[in-house]
Design a protein around this motif. Structure first.
Motif, PDB file in Angstrom:
ATOM      1  N   ARG A  71       0.816  -1.215   0.000  1.00 59.07           N
ATOM      2  CA  ARG A  71       0.000   0.000   0.000  1.00 59.07           C
ATOM      3  C   ARG A  71       0.859   1.278   0.000  1.00 59.07           C
ATOM      4  O   ARG A  71       0.357   2.359  -0.251  1.00 59.07           O
ATOM      5  CB  ARG A  71      -0.925   0.004   1.223  1.00 59.07           C
ATOM      6  N   HIS A 128      -2.148  -3.850   9.798  1.00 64.06           N
ATOM      7  CA  HIS A 128      -2.741  -4.205   8.507  1.00 64.06           C
ATOM      8  C   HIS A 128      -4.253  -4.375   8.632  1.00 64.06           C
ATOM      9  O   HIS A 128      -5.026  -3.932   7.767  1.00 64.06           O
ATOM     10  CB  HIS A 128      -2.116  -5.480   7.967  1.00 64.06           C
ATOM     11  N   TRP A 130      -6.166  -2.914  10.804  1.00 62.38           N
ATOM     12  CA  TRP A 130      -6.763  -1.595  11.004  1.00 62.38           C
ATOM     13  C   TRP A 130      -6.822  -0.818   9.686  1.00 62.38           C
ATOM     14  O   TRP A 130      -7.834  -0.171   9.377  1.00 62.38           O
ATOM     15  CB  TRP A 130      -5.951  -0.827  12.038  1.00 62.38           C
ATOM     16  N   VAL A 131      -5.738  -0.884   8.875  1.00 63.26           N
ATOM     17  CA  VAL A 131      -5.720  -0.177   7.590  1.00 63.26           C
ATOM     18  C   VAL A 131      -6.747  -0.765   6.639  1.00 63.26           C
ATOM     19  O   VAL A 131      -7.377  -0.053   5.848  1.00 63.26           O
ATOM     20  CB  VAL A 131      -4.299  -0.237   6.974  1.00 63.26           C
ATOM     21  N   ALA A 132      -6.954  -2.085   6.705  1.00 66.62           N
ATOM     22  CA  ALA A 132      -7.902  -2.751   5.808  1.00 66.62           C
ATOM     23  C   ALA A 132      -9.331  -2.722   6.350  1.00 66.62           C
ATOM     24  O   ALA A 132     -10.194  -3.456   5.850  1.00 66.62           O
ATOM     25  CB  ALA A 132      -7.468  -4.193   5.568  1.00 66.62           C
ATOM     26  N   ASP A 133      -9.572  -1.907   7.403  1.00 68.28           N
ATOM     27  CA  ASP A 133     -10.906  -1.789   8.004  1.00 68.28           C
ATOM     28  C   ASP A 133     -11.401  -3.128   8.538  1.00 68.28           C
ATOM     29  O   ASP A 133     -12.587  -3.445   8.476  1.00 68.28           O
ATOM     30  CB  ASP A 133     -11.924  -1.234   6.987  1.00 68.28           C
ATOM     31  N   SER A 134     -10.470  -3.935   9.048  1.00 66.38           N
ATOM     32  CA  SER A 134     -10.836  -5.224   9.641  1.00 66.38           C
ATOM     33  C   SER A 134      -9.894  -5.502  10.808  1.00 66.38           C
ATOM     34  O   SER A 134      -9.064  -6.410  10.776  1.00 66.38           O
ATOM     35  CB  SER A 134     -10.763  -6.341   8.597  1.00 66.38           C
ATOM     36  N   LEU A 135     -10.015  -4.670  11.836  1.00 69.76           N
ATOM     37  CA  LEU A 135      -9.114  -4.786  12.979  1.00 69.76           C
ATOM     38  C   LEU A 135      -9.276  -6.122  13.691  1.00 69.76           C
ATOM     39  O   LEU A 135      -8.311  -6.676  14.203  1.00 69.76           O
ATOM     40  CB  LEU A 135      -9.368  -3.634  13.951  1.00 69.76           C
ATOM     41  N   LYS A 136     -10.490  -6.655  13.708  1.00 68.46           N
ATOM     42  CA  LYS A 136     -10.699  -7.948  14.373  1.00 68.46           C
ATOM     43  C   LYS A 136      -9.888  -9.053  13.704  1.00 68.46           C
ATOM     44  O   LYS A 136      -9.287  -9.893  14.374  1.00 68.46           O
ATOM     45  CB  LYS A 136     -12.190  -8.301  14.353  1.00 68.46           C
TER      46      LYS A 136
END
Length: 283
Positions: A71, A128, A130-136
């Motif tokens: 990215r 990664h 968090w950046v990909a909008d999937s912190l879980k």
């Protein structure tokens, strides 16, 4: 007791027309089969699970961190190659822990370094996510790395048999003795190479050409008390070849040129080849 049949061969006498010779005879024997070592089987299975978990973690972390680096406009091959360093760092530290498992003092440093590399790997995976909008998902990936490390630590603690204080000191002394022998061997090799180079330079200086070729050759009446005459036979053909060999030359043509310069006269290829064969046998 369980047994298994194994084929064997033995030599037996066999006589024909009064002449006895030893011939091979095949026979079978029943060999007792030892019971299964379930402790070893269970440990092997645990190691296999840990290895599989490490493989999954490496793939997951490399994929996540590589995508994170891509990215930033880094080329994909470079990004994923760099991503492997996050996982390989703490895995290499785990290998060093295994090698030093019988020495508590030596195992502390790779264990601490492994924790640092593991924390960096988990943080990168979480970033990664968090950046990909999937912190879980990132947290789950980080937990996988921590779980693989935890399983390995448990297996290592099971394998590392504790040593008493006296035995630990004995092991440290023996390790120091062997390490000293290895170090002295390396130093001796360095000194041998340095001595060979010095001998080659001294031989070259002894046979250097006259600095003033236009100067007439001295007569018998010309004496110089400051010049010591070189005794005849000071450098033999064998010495010149050996000096070139010890200086690192292995090509026979190069050895012949160097030895001829040191000797002051050309050497035949056969002579050089004969001395080189002797040196190879001695080595």
């Amino acid at each position: 007791m369980r047994t298994r049949t194994e084929p064997r061969t033995r030599l037996v006498p066999h006589t024909i027309d009064g002449e006895t010779l030893m011939v091979r005879e095949e026979y079978t024997v029943d060999v007792p089969v030892p019971p299964k070592d379930w402790d070893h089987i269970v440990l092997t299975g645990a190691l296999a699970v840990v290895a599989a978990g490490l493989g999954i973690v490496i793939v997951w972390s490399t994929s996540s961190i590589g995508d994170l680096l891509v990215r930033t406009d880094v080329l994909a091959p470079i990004a994923y190659a760099a991503a492997t360093g996050f996982s390989l760092g703490w895995i290499v530290c785990m290998a060093l822990e295994w090698l030093a498992r019988y020495d508590p003092a030596r195992v502390r440093r790779p264990r601490r370094a492994g924790h640092v590399f593991l924390a960096a790997d988990m943080a990168a995976v979480c970033v990664h996510g968090w950046v990909a909008d999937s912190l879980k998902v990132g947290i789950i990936g980080a937990v996988l790395s921590a779980g693989a490390k935890g399983l390995y630590t448990l297996v290592l603690d099971h394998q590392a048999a504790p040593l008493d204080a006296r035995t630990q000191q004995w092991v440290a002394i023996k390790r120091g003795e062997v390490g000293s022998r290895l170090a002295l061997g390396a130093v001796r090799r360095q000194l041998t190479r340095a001595e060979s180079r010095a001998a080659a330079e001294e031989a070259a200086l002894r046979t250097a050409p006259d600095a003033d070729p236009d100067r007439p050759a001295p007569t018998e009446d010309d004496t110089d008390t400051n010049v010591l005459p070189l005794p005849p036979g000071a450098v033999t053909a064998k010495d010149a070849v050996r000096t070139a060999w010890e200086a690192g030359f292995r090509d026979e043509d190069a050895i012949r040129r160097t030895a001829s310069d040191a000797l002051g006269r050309p050497l035949s290829p056969d002579t050089v080849a004969r001395y080189v064969r002797a040196l190879k046998v001695g080595a």
